[in-house]
Design an enzyme around this catalytic site. Sequence first.
Site, PDB file in Angstrom:
ATOM      1  N   ARG A 257     -10.858  11.864  27.759  1.00 26.53           N
ATOM      2  CA  ARG A 257     -10.050  10.878  28.475  1.00 26.53           C
ATOM      3  C   ARG A 257      -9.897  11.299  29.942  1.00 26.53           C
ATOM      4  NH1 ARG A 257      -4.373   9.155  25.927  1.00 26.53           N
ATOM      5  NH2 ARG A 257      -3.920  11.371  26.065  1.00 26.53           N
TER       6      ARG A 257
ATOM      7  N   ARG B 208      -0.919  19.723  20.507  1.00 31.20           N
ATOM      8  CA  ARG B 208      -0.187  18.446  20.529  1.00 31.20           C
ATOM      9  C   ARG B 208      -0.372  17.704  19.207  1.00 31.20           C
ATOM     10  NH1 ARG B 208      -2.422  15.304  25.180  1.00 31.20           N
ATOM     11  NH2 ARG B 208      -0.715  13.854  24.941  1.00 31.20           N
TER      12      ARG B 208
ATOM     13  N   LYS C 287      -2.317   4.536  21.865  1.00 27.38           N
ATOM     14  CA  LYS C 287      -0.946   4.025  21.935  1.00 27.38           C
ATOM     15  C   LYS C 287      -0.686   3.340  23.273  1.00 27.38           C
ATOM     16  CE  LYS C 287       1.343   7.619  21.275  1.00 27.38           C
ATOM     17  NZ  LYS C 287       2.212   8.393  22.113  1.00 27.38           N
TER      18      LYS C 287
ATOM     19  N   ARG D 267      10.337  11.160  18.723  1.00 30.81           N
ATOM     20  CA  ARG D 267       9.348  12.094  18.191  1.00 30.81           C
ATOM     21  C   ARG D 267       9.946  13.007  17.133  1.00 30.81           C
ATOM     22  NH1 ARG D 267       5.908  11.826  23.074  1.00 30.81           N
ATOM     23  NH2 ARG D 267       4.040  13.075  22.831  1.00 30.81           N
TER      24      ARG D 267
ATOM     25  N   ARG E 107      -5.698  14.892  32.378  1.00 31.17           N
ATOM     26  CA  ARG E 107      -4.316  15.371  32.194  1.00 31.17           C
ATOM     27  C   ARG E 107      -4.367  16.818  31.744  1.00 31.17           C
ATOM     28  NH1 ARG E 107      -1.058  11.064  28.576  1.00 31.17           N
ATOM     29  NH2 ARG E 107      -0.354  13.042  27.704  1.00 31.17           N
TER      30      ARG E 107
HETATM   31  P1  AMP Z   1       3.029  11.790  25.928  1.00 34.87           P
HETATM   32  O1  AMP Z   1       2.498  11.172  27.185  1.00 34.87           O
HETATM   33  O2  AMP Z   1       3.857  10.832  25.114  1.00 34.87           O
HETATM   34  O3  AMP Z   1       1.951  12.450  25.103  1.00 34.87           O
HETATM   35  O4  AMP Z   1       4.042  12.952  26.376  1.00 34.87           O
HETATM   36  C1  AMP Z   1       3.606  14.029  27.153  1.00 34.87           C
HETATM   37  C2  AMP Z   1       4.528  15.230  26.940  1.00 34.87           C
HETATM   38  O5  AMP Z   1       5.868  14.888  27.339  1.00 34.87           O
HETATM   39  C3  AMP Z   1       4.662  15.694  25.507  1.00 34.87           C
HETATM   40  O6  AMP Z   1       3.610  16.578  25.128  1.00 34.87           O
HETATM   41  C4  AMP Z   1       6.021  16.385  25.543  1.00 34.87           C
HETATM   42  O7  AMP Z   1       5.928  17.653  26.182  1.00 34.87           O
HETATM   43  C5  AMP Z   1       6.827  15.472  26.456  1.00 34.87           C
HETATM   44  N1  AMP Z   1       7.500  14.392  25.709  1.00 34.87           N
HETATM   45  C6  AMP Z   1       7.261  13.049  25.812  1.00 34.87           C
HETATM   46  N2  AMP Z   1       8.037  12.342  24.988  1.00 34.87           N
HETATM   47  C7  AMP Z   1       8.802  13.243  24.325  1.00 34.87           C
HETATM   48  C8  AMP Z   1       9.793  13.150  23.298  1.00 34.87           C
HETATM   49  N3  AMP Z   1      10.157  11.964  22.777  1.00 34.87           N
HETATM   50  N4  AMP Z   1      10.379  14.298  22.862  1.00 34.87           N
HETATM   51  C9  AMP Z   1      10.042  15.492  23.372  1.00 34.87           C
HETATM   52  N5  AMP Z   1       9.073  15.671  24.312  1.00 34.87           N
HETATM   53  C10 AMP Z   1       8.465  14.557  24.794  1.00 34.87           C
END
Ligand code: AMP
Length: 207
Positions: free
Chosen positions: A126, A163, A13, A87, A152
């Site tokens: 990654r 996740r 993404k 989400r 990460r």
């Molecule tokens: P990502 O980099 O998009 O995978 O986001 C990393 C983490 O941030 C996720 O595992 C959630 O804990 C939090 N997070 C990011 N975007 C959202 C969202 N739209 N709603 C809730 N938690 C989020």
Amino acid sequence: MRLVFVGPPGAGKGTQAKVVCQRFGVPQVSTGDMLRAAKAEGKLPAELVAKMSAGGLVPDEVVIGLIDGRTLEADCADGFLLDGFPRTSPQAEALDSLLSSRRQSLDAAIALQVPFDLLMERAILRRTDKRTGQIYHLKYKPPPPDAELETRVDDQEDVVRHRLATYEKMTAELLPYYEARGMLKRVDGVGDVDEVSKRIFAALSAS
Ligand code: AMP
């Protein structure tokens, strides 16, 4: 161009979002990046840090607030690409009402589709160069020897599983939401970066 990118962790993404943003001249707005930045600055409450580290979701109102503020900034005037938001369907509804209060609407929701096993491999291998922010993959995009690599915390195997499970639940809500509104573009996310980008542009121009 106002776009939403829906894709599981490791679907590419972030990489594809950069290509699309460059093409349309719009910023990539990632709630994950914003939350990580807030965490790095010590501005994220401890319970939210814990949720993120465990691979769970932070509350809807937190991310909706972030998106509300960020999309009002000047660089979003001609559009944006939302990466990692919405989400949940309450987040999708909040986004719709936020935009309609500004007499705006989304153009499309792109769902990048990648099989589970490949996602596991992509996320677990990654790495990020902490000096440049560049993302590498130990198998598919090896880093240069001088890179200062970090993983990460939420790319650890058990966390990735969590996740992905969280993502499954999310798409079960979100994809029908956008499908019902005629906005969903499903794109096969397996292949090299250029190939997938071409599919995304083809899907967008087909609308
Ligand atoms: P990502 O980099 O998009 O995978 O986001 C990393 C983490 O941030 C996720 O595992 C959630 O804990 C939090 N997070 C990011 N975007 C959202 C969202 N739209 N709603 C809730 N938690 C989020």
